[in-house]
Every structure is written in structure tokens, then in C-alpha cells.
Design an enzyme around this catalytic site. Structure first.
Site, PDB file in Angstrom:
ATOM      1  N   GLU A 159       0.493  -0.807   0.071  1.00  0.00           N
ATOM      2  CA  GLU A 159      -0.046   0.104  -0.269  1.00  0.00           C
ATOM      3  C   GLU A 159       0.492   1.514  -0.366  1.00  0.00           C
ATOM      4  OE1 GLU A 159      -3.119  -0.226   2.950  1.00  0.00           O
ATOM      5  OE2 GLU A 159      -3.545  -2.008   2.348  1.00  0.00           O
ATOM      6  N   GLY A 160       2.182   0.964  -0.465  1.00  0.00           N
ATOM      7  CA  GLY A 160       3.314   1.738  -0.549  1.00  0.00           C
ATOM      8  C   GLY A 160       3.971   2.104  -1.453  1.00  0.00           C
TER       9      GLY A 160
END
Length: 293
Positions: A159-160
Site C-alpha cells: 500500500e505504498g
């Protein structure tokens, strides 16, 4: 095959099985749950959850730092190796073995919503696959967080950061998997429901996955938006048109309690209705995933 019905419990959505059986990745009624972040604030030991015959896969969350490894399992493990910041979790190790003895698969999730992770390039990713095999699977390392317990797979909840290196990481890890034909090992991913996923799209299209746990929460396409913006159809189409593994199973990811997500929580009756509707239409369905115990 395991026959299941989705029901509501006091704090989470779960699945009840009429008979216990070893995890079958090809089944369309599996129940997967994340463990380790104590979202409902009443997290018990890992072994307690594996006493429940309805659990099929437990995903340990998280390895939220890599390639400089950082592990975080909240109150489930808070001890480290002497002189190191690396968690040492002998109680979880015992529970992992117990879970596996009950027919559950136990896999480790890499990433999460917060953390410092990502690869500088392909060679970095390949080297880290070797490290993961040695520390968590059948390899050898001086420090193994779960001692001699051997995990059943890896989940990518990215998620990043950038998407660099993940296909190569998977390919190298699967090479190690192939060196041990005595058991089955798995690769999973947990993309968010907007399609294509911002961080994992390229990897999903170019590497092998056995299971994809789509997070139908905290987004416009969450379960609370059913049927309007709910987009399982796009993920089923991805299986048919883009996925390397045409037998990959896609799971409906749901919050396990009202406090587990900002949005997307629905009660058991609603979830059962959506699940049965999806199962009647889409052959890629693998079951339900809940975040988190």
C-alpha cells in the site's frame, strides 16, 4: 469439499463448517482471516483461533519493514532476539505448528498501510526472497522469528512505495518452493478494490498468484456500496484476461468488526447474501477474507 454457511457473530463475520478438512486452495468457500494487529482490541493467541474448524487460512500481519526486516504482531509477540530489534516469537511458533496440524495454512503478510518497505531493484528483491526462504520457510538462518516452524506462504499487502522488484521476488521465492515438493506453498496478494490496483497492478499481471484477497472496504467500491459500485466483476475479468494463473481464486475481503475499517463493514446477513450472489456468477470466487482478529 468443505460446505459452509456465512453467519454473524458478535464481533466479526465468520464461516461455519459442517466438517473439518485440510485447506484446499481450489475451493470456492474458504475462510481466510488476518491476525496480528488487534483491530477489535480483544486479540487472543493464534492457537485459540485455530481451534475453530471454520478457519482455513490465517494471515500473519505484518512484516511491515523490508528488506530491513521489521515485524509487528501487536500483543501476540513482543520479545526480540538478544541485541536485536527482530521479533522472536516462540509462542507463535508453537501455535503455527498447531494450526497446521489442524489443516490450516499459515502465511505471512508483507507490507500494510504503514511501514518502511520496498525494493531498490530486481537484484534486491531476489536476494530478499532468499532471506525470506531462509528465515521463514525450509532454509536456514541464525535468527528465525518462528524458530523451526515453517510457513505455508507469503501475502503481499502493498500500500505504498514503488512496484519495483515484486515479480522477481515472487519468481525467486517460487523457485525455492519448488525445491521442497513435500508440501504446498502459496503466493497471495491483498489489493484494494479499485481496479487496477495502484501498487500491485503490474505484479498481478506478471507474476503467479494462488489467492487474491481484494479489500472491499475503505473505498468507493466497498461492500457498503453493493451493488452499485461493488466491482467483483472487474476482478473476475482480470482472472480471465490478465492473470498468469487462470485458476487463481479471488476473495471478498470484509472488515471483521465495525472498528476494523473506516468504511465497508456490513453485518453477517448482508455479507452472506453478497457472497452467495457472487458465487453464483463468478467461478473465480475463493471465499471470504476478514480483516482482522
Amino acid at each position: 469439499m468443505l460446505m459452509k454457511h456465512i453467519v454473524k457473530t458478535s464481533s466479526a463475520i465468520t464461516a461455519l463448517a459442517v466438517a473439518a478438512a485440510a485447506f484446499d486452495v481450489s475451493c470456492n468457500s474458504n475462510y481466510v482471516s488476518y491476525y496480528g494487529q488487534n483491530s477489535a482490541r480483544n486479540q487472543q493467541s493464534l492457537g485459540e483461533y485455530c481451534k475453530d474448524a471454520t478457519e482455513d487460512v490465517i494471515v500473519l500481519a505484518f512484516m511491515n519493514g523490508f528488506p530491513n526486516i521489521l515485524l509487528n504482531f501487536a500483543n501476540a509477540c513482543e520479545t526480540t532476539f538478544e541485541g536485536s530489534s527482530l521479533l522472536h516469537c516462540p509462542d507463535m511458533a508453537k501455535d503455527i505448528k498447531y494450526c497446521q496440524s489442524q489443516g490450516k495454512a499459515v502465511i505471512l503478510s508483507m507490507g500494510g498501510a504503514s511501514g518502511a518497505y520496498g525494493f531498490s531493484g530486481d537484484s534486491d528483491a531476489i536476494a530478499f526472497a532468499d532471506t525470506v526462504w531462509n528465515m521463514f520457510f525450509k532454509g536456514k538462518a541464525e535468527q528465525r522469528p518462528f524458530d523451526d516452524a515453517v510457513l505455508d506462504g507469503i501475502d503481499l499487502d502493498i500500500e505504498g512505495g514503488s512496484g519495483a522488484g515484486y515479480p522477481e521476488f515472487i519468481n525467486q521465492l517460487r523457485t525455492h518452493y519448488a525445491s521442497d515438493p513435500s508440501r504446498k506453498y502459496y503466493i497471495a496478494a491483498a489489493p484494494q478494490c479499485p481496479f487496477p490496483d495502484v501498487y500491485l497492478s503490474s505484479t498481478l499481471n506478471s507474476a503467479w498468484f494462488d489467492m487474491v484477497y481484494v479489500q472491499f472496504y475503505n473505498n468507493y467500491c466497498g461492500l457498503n456500496a453493493y451493488p452499485g459500485w461493488f466491482n467483483f466483476d472487474e476482478w473476475d475479468n482480470w482472472v480471465k484476461t490478465k492473470s498468469i494463473n487462470k485458476d487463481v481464486k479471488v476473495y471478498i475481503g470484509a472488515p471483521g468488526s465495525p472498528s476494523a475499517a473506516s468504511s465497508g463493514y456490513i453485518d453477517g446477513k448482508q455479507l452472506a447474501s453478497i457472497y452467495h450472489n457472487v458465487r453464483s456468477k463468478y467461478p473465480s470466487i475463493g471465499g471470504i477474507m476478514t480483516w482482522d482478529h
